[in-house]
Design an enzyme around this catalytic site. Structure first.
Site, mmCIF file in Angstrom:
data_model
loop_
_atom_site.group_PDB
_atom_site.id
_atom_site.type_symbol
_atom_site.label_atom_id
_atom_site.label_comp_id
_atom_site.label_asym_id
_atom_site.label_seq_id
_atom_site.Cartn_x
_atom_site.Cartn_y
_atom_site.Cartn_z
ATOM 1 N N SER A 1 -17.071 5.390 -80.750
ATOM 2 C CA SER A 1 -17.102 5.888 -79.374
ATOM 3 C C SER A 1 -18.444 6.464 -78.956
ATOM 4 O O SER A 1 -19.412 6.430 -79.687
ATOM 5 C CB SER A 1 -16.009 6.932 -79.137
ATOM 6 O OG SER A 1 -16.310 8.109 -79.860
ATOM 7 N N TYR B 1 -15.725 3.479 -75.964
ATOM 8 C CA TYR B 1 -14.865 4.348 -75.169
ATOM 9 C C TYR B 1 -15.390 5.776 -75.242
ATOM 10 O O TYR B 1 -16.132 6.142 -76.152
ATOM 11 C CB TYR B 1 -13.406 4.255 -75.634
ATOM 12 C CG TYR B 1 -13.216 4.684 -77.071
ATOM 13 C CD1 TYR B 1 -12.880 6.002 -77.386
ATOM 14 C CD2 TYR B 1 -13.402 3.793 -78.116
ATOM 15 C CE1 TYR B 1 -12.734 6.406 -78.706
ATOM 16 C CE2 TYR B 1 -13.258 4.184 -79.427
ATOM 17 C CZ TYR B 1 -12.922 5.492 -79.719
ATOM 18 O OH TYR B 1 -12.785 5.885 -81.022
#
EC number: 4.1.1.11
Length: 127
Positions: free
Chosen positions: A25, A58
């Site tokens: 991420s 993300y």
């Protein structure tokens, strides 16, 4: 018909850290997330201005007010601390909504502080 439109942009963010051993991420200062309406776990595209890499990951929340931008896991191989990146998110919307849509664009300084908020992408964002 649905169109994929730019929803949010953090323009010229500086990578403050890269952590290869994290699960994955991008960690983003929560104040910056709020400014452009990014949610935790939202998919984002990262464009590295220093080396031309483009990749997706993300979002996870970072501490407020620190200006942190940290690429984690495999994405850490795509950046170096100090690299200038653009962080983008997109939304799918019907044509009528797309025509009225205005993305949230934050122009950042070298310390990842917001210097300007835009409601659209101007012809030139050279600052």
């Amino acid at each position: 018909m649905y169109r994929t439109m730019m929803k949010a942009k953090l323009h010229r963010a500086r990578v403050t850290e890269s952590n290869l051993n994290y699960v994955g991420s991008i960690t983003i200062d929560e104040d910056l997330m709020d400014a452009v309406d990014l949610l935790e776990n939202e998919k984002v595209q990262i464009v590295n201005n220093n080396n031309g890499e483009r990749f997706e990951t993300y979002v996870i929340k970072g501490p407020r007010g620190e200006g942190g931008i940290c690429l984690n896991g495999a994405a850490a191989r795509k950046v170096q601390p100090g690299d200038v990146v653009i962080i983008l998110s997109y939304a799918m919307m019907e044509n009528a909504e797309a025509l009225a849509h205005q993305p949230k664009v934050a122009i950042l300084d070298e310390n990842n502080r917001i210097v300007e908020m835009l409601g659209t992408e101007p012809a030139s964002t050279v600052r």
